[in-house]
Structure formats: C-alpha cells, structure tokens
Scaffold this active site. Structure first.
Site, PDB file in Angstrom:
ATOM      1  CB  THR A  54      46.763  47.026  37.341  1.00  0.00           C
ATOM      2  OG1 THR A  54      45.640  46.145  37.441  1.00  0.00           O
ATOM      3  CG2 THR A  54      46.857  47.848  38.611  1.00  0.00           C
ATOM      4  CG  ASP A  90      44.376  47.981  42.601  1.00  0.00           C
ATOM      5  OD1 ASP A  90      44.218  47.584  43.768  1.00  0.00           O
ATOM      6  OD2 ASP A  90      44.599  47.214  41.649  1.00  0.00           O
ATOM      7  CG  ASP A 118      43.676  44.958  47.622  1.00  0.00           C
ATOM      8  OD1 ASP A 118      43.480  44.728  48.827  1.00  0.00           O
ATOM      9  OD2 ASP A 118      43.523  44.097  46.730  1.00  0.00           O
ATOM     10  NE  ARG A 147      42.900  41.946  49.305  1.00  0.00           N
ATOM     11  CZ  ARG A 147      42.163  41.336  48.379  1.00  0.00           C
ATOM     12  NH1 ARG A 147      41.690  40.117  48.607  1.00  0.00           N
ATOM     13  NH2 ARG A 147      41.886  41.932  47.232  1.00  0.00           N
TER      14      ARG A 147
END
Length: 554
Positions: free
Chosen positions: A327, A380, A401, A460
């Site tokens: 990532t 992401d 997210d 979250r």
C-alpha cells in the site's frame, strides 16, 4: 506604639513570604506534569530494559524531567539505528520471498525517517523546535512503525514474517517511541506551567518559543511575520495568489516537449540538485496526462507543483496490492519533503476496485498544502500518512477507507464523492489510524460536501485511538443513519474519538447514530473549537503564509 511596630511584620517580609509561597506552589505544579522515571511511562519494562543498557544512562534520584526526556529519546534513537542496521542486513538474504523483500524495503525507508523524527524531537534540535513540533515528530515515528508492519499485512505474511524479521525488536522500538511521546507530552505540559509560573526558573526552553511570537497553545509553530522555521522559505508569502507564479516557475514540465522536462519525476530529480538556500522551488506542470509514479523524497523540501487545473493536469498510475506492491509503494504520487504545496492537479490511481488497496496520493510532508486538487481512486485513494496537512477546495473520490492514515489533517471546503463499491463491500470515507492516546493526530472534515452513490459510512477505526470529526458539512441522503462502522467487533469503540458538529443535509441526523462510548455529538462551541485550523492544526500562520484561503475558526 513601639510594641505595635514589633508585632507588625515589615512589608518586605510579607513580600518574601508571598514569593516563597508562589515558588513552592509553582514547583509543585511543574513537578506534577513531569515524567521522571520509567515506572511513569506507558511501557515501563521496555523503558527500564533499554535505559539500563544505554551508554547515556545517568539517572539518579535527582534526575529532572527535561534530562529524563532527553535520555529516553536518545535511547529510542539508538534502538532505531540498531534496527535499521539489522534489517538492512536481512535484505541481502536471497531466500526471501519478493513480497517480504518489498515490505523490508518499506521498513528501511520508514526507519530512516524515524531516526530523523526522533532527532527532531530532541529539545536541543534547533531554535524552532516547539513542544508541538516534537509531539508531531514522535507521532509520525509511531505511524512509521505501523506502516512497516502493514507491508507484511498487505501480503498476509504476518503469521510467518518472524522467520525473517526481528519482530520483538520492532515491537520494543514501537513501545519506546510511545514512551518518548508520553515523556515529551509531559515535558510540554511542564513548559506550559513554566510560562505560567516564571518564578520556577524552568523557562529555558520556552523562551525561544515565546520570543518568536508563539506563547499560547494556539501559536506553537513559532510563525510570525519575521520568524519562520529554518527550512521555511522567507519569500513564501501569498505565492498562490500571484497570477504570474507559473511564469516564474523554476522548472516547467510539458508532454509536448515545450518545457524543461517531459516528466514530473525528471523535474523533481533536477530540483534535488539545485542550490536553493531555503527558497521555494516552483515546478509548473502543463496540461496533459502524465503516466508515472512520482516520489519526492524527505530531503527535497519546499517544492510547489502547480498544474493547469483539475482534470487538465493529470498524474496517473495503477500500482496496487493485488499485483504485488505494498500500500505504501502503490501511490501514484508520494511526497515526504516538508513544506510541499500542490495546486490545480488531479492525482489518480486507475487500478479499480477489484485490485483493493491502490493509492492515488501519499503525503508525509509536514506543513503541506493541497489547494484545488483532485484525488481519484477506489480503496485507499488518499493516504494522509503523517504530520500536519491542510487540504482546501479539493475533490476526493473513492469507496473503501478512501481517506486514511495517521496525519494531523484538516480538509476544508472539499467535495467528497463515495463511488459505488464492489459487491460485498461497504463504503467508508475515513479510516484514521491514531494508535496512541498521546498522538496529536486526527482528521477534521470541515465545511465540506459528502455525496454518495450508495450507502456510505463516515468512517471506521483503523487503530485503537482513531480520531475523526465532521463539522459543518453537508451530508448526502445515502450517509448511513448509523453514521459510523465498526472495524471488528468492539475494537476501539471505547477509545476512539468520533465527533459531529453542526452538519446539515439529508444524512446529517444524529438520532440513529451509533451509541459507542467514543462517539460524540458535539454540542458546545468550546468543544468544537478544539478542531479548528487554529487550535488543532496550528495553521493560522503557516497556511496563511502560502496565500491559500483558510478559515481558522468554525
């Protein structure tokens, strides 16, 4: 008459008594804030072990809080140097899986940055190192350790990576950084007391801050019209307001060959070699689609990249976890150098939702500003990795997210677009990853618009002390009535801080919101003001200096 005189203490004696009382009370207030022993830290056994083995150990019963702070930070920096050396030797092993090697390379870069952050967190580092600066540096160091482990998680190697990675050493370093942060926060509180009670004599390290115009909590960055951090360009005033900025660009990038370079990375590499003496370097990127992955290293500071506008100047890539990139490395555009500014650019990752984690932009740049930019991706999209960041008039697109990381960031007057996710996925706008309660980090979404293509949650908790606030935003009808989504079971529900204040729109009702202990409907101006640009980001100086429009209050 004489008898009365003898019974009445002289005025000077009264004064001495009062001064003595004030001094004793002041010292008492000061000492109450200090951490002066390992047993007061979050991880005392780790502290004891490393302090007892440290060549710098000079502790005794008379060790003061400032000395203890320096010893703890120095000991932690020694650990980081040793771990970097150890991991550097591991990458030579030819038996390592390529995914493990990728994760190790992430860790090496992150350890290097951690050493730098620890160095910045020492009180002796430069005249512009304020308490808030030091806490920011240590918060970034904690984010680095978490990111190192995430590389192994990306490839599902967490159950086996102890075979080739010093797991316990890494865990102890993480705990030592947390101890350093706790001690630093305590020292900062003591410095604040010292300013309130100057008679204590403990004003040595706070005078630098107040002399530069930063005596209050809201002005810790030492910015005034005359004094900025040493790396901050003195000529950097209202630069974005200057319509001739592109004409004044130091370097020009153009796909058609009409500039100095045809790729952004070429210009960045050239910028690294130019002697600038803290001057802002402007790179103008003409309209076009630039298919490249750009990296601006930590050493390249004060770069401004200006494009021809959203969807005119586009930087695009498609790296992703599914195809073998961590990532951290998947970012189309990654910036670590402090003082970065971007305007009028679209940052994009086109990997698609089926490729999962795929970052459009990652920023670890302290005092970074993104103005009138667009970030497009799915899972992401926007990685606000660490340090202090401000986004204004930006568009962010994604699914899962898609605004995540452990920065101290405020997104103001932005448009947030939740795209339709894959089957079985749930849209979550934020996943803030604050891990320790002493970290200064968190996300604030202010005066922005949330539009959704399907049911969407505001966020979250990626880590235990996740902190996110939506205030004065317009929330679309498809924002879930519950508002927020658990990560897993009851994880972090008592330790996170999620807040909403003054939101409007069809999705703004809080009547059906989650009932977690860490969720707050903010009802007072006093509480809401903790999350303004001025108070949360200390941005009323460094952001204003760039010329970007900013509301430093509610």
């Amino acid at each position: 008459m004489d008898h009365k005189i003898l019974l009445t203490p002289p005025k000077s004696l009264y004064t001495k008594c009062i001064i003595t009382i004030i001094y004793v009370v002041s010292i008492s207030h000061l000492n109450a804030h200090f951490i002066t022993s390992c047993k007061q830290t979050p991880y005392p056994s780790v502290c004891d072990h490393h302090m007892s083995n440290s060549p710098l150990k000079t502790l005794d019963d008379q060790t003061d809080g400032f000395t203890f702070h320096d010893l703890v930070v120095s000991s932690t920096m020694d650990q980081a140097v040793q771990l970097h050396r150890l991991v550097s030797s591991l990458k030579q092993h030819h038996s390592l899986h390529k995914h493990a090697t990728s994760a190790l390379f992430d860790c090496l870069e992150l350890y290097e940055d951690t050493i730098d952050q620890l160095n910045h967190s020492r009180r002796s580092y430069g005249q512009y190192s304020s308490p808030h600066d030091r806490q920011t540096s240590l918060s970034a160091a904690i984010a680095n350790q978490d990111t190192c482990r995430n590389g192994f998680r990306d490839f599902k190697l967490t159950s086996s990576y102890s075979k080739y990675f010093p797991v316990q050493f890494h865990r102890n370093l993480t705990k030592s950084i947390s101890n350093s942060l706790a001690v630093t926060k305590a020292a900062a509180e003591a410095e604040a007391v010292a300013e309130k009670y100057p008679s204590t004599g403990f004003t040595k390290f706070s005078k630098q801050r107040s002399s530069a115009g930063g005596g209050s909590h809201r002005r810790l960055l030492l910015f005034s019209d005359e004094k900025f951090p040493s790396w901050f360009p003195l000529s950097d005033r209202k630069l974005l307001e200057d319509s001739k900025t592109t004409a004044k660009a130091d370097l020009v990038v153009a796909k058609d060959g009409s500039g100095h370079y045809t790729s952004i990375q070429q210009a960045v590499n050239a910028a690294a070699k130019l002697p600038r003496r803290n001057q802002r370097l402007v790179i103008y990127v003409k309209a076009g689609v630039y298919r490249e992955n750009v990296v601006i290293k930590k050493s390249i500071k004060n770069v401004m990249v200006i494009g021809d506008g959203i969807d005119s100047t586009i930087v695009t890539g498609n790296r992703n976890v599914q195809d073998g990139t961590t990532t951290f490395r998947s970012a189309t555009f990654a910036v670590s150098g402090n003082g970065f500014i971007a305007q009028g650019i679209t940052f994009e990752n086109t990997a698609g939702p089926e490729k999962h984690q795929a970052v459009a932009l990652r920023s670890s740049s302290d005092f970074s500003v993104f103005y009138a930019c667009s970030f497009k991706g799915y899972q992401d999209t926007l990685y606000l990795h660490s340090s202090r960041q401000f986004l204004r008039n930006c568009n962010i697109y994604g699914t899962v997210d898609f605004i995540f990381g452990d920065a101290t960031a405020i997104l103001q007057n932005c448009n947030i677009y939740a795209r339709k996710p894959m089957s079985g996925q749930k849209n979550t706008i934020t996943a803030q990853s604050r891990k320790e309660p002493d970290e200064t980090t968190g996300f604030v979404i202010q005066s922005s618009t949330v539009a959704t293509a399907s049911e969407t949650y505001l966020g979250r908790p990626w880590r235990s002390h996740s902190r996110t606030v939506f205030m004065k935003c317009n929330l679309g009808a498809l924002v879930s009535p519950a508002g927020w989504l658990p990560w897993s079971g009851s994880f972090a529900l008592s330790t996170l801080y999620y807040g909403e204040y003054g939101n409007t729109g069809a999705g703004a009702s809080v009547s059906g919101r989650v009932k977690w202990p860490g969720y707050h409907v903010i009802k007072t101006v006093t509480e809401a003001e903790k999350f303004t640009v001025e108070n949360f980001l200390d941005g009323n100086y460094w952001i204003t200096a760039t010329g970007v429009p900013v509301n430093d209050g509610l």
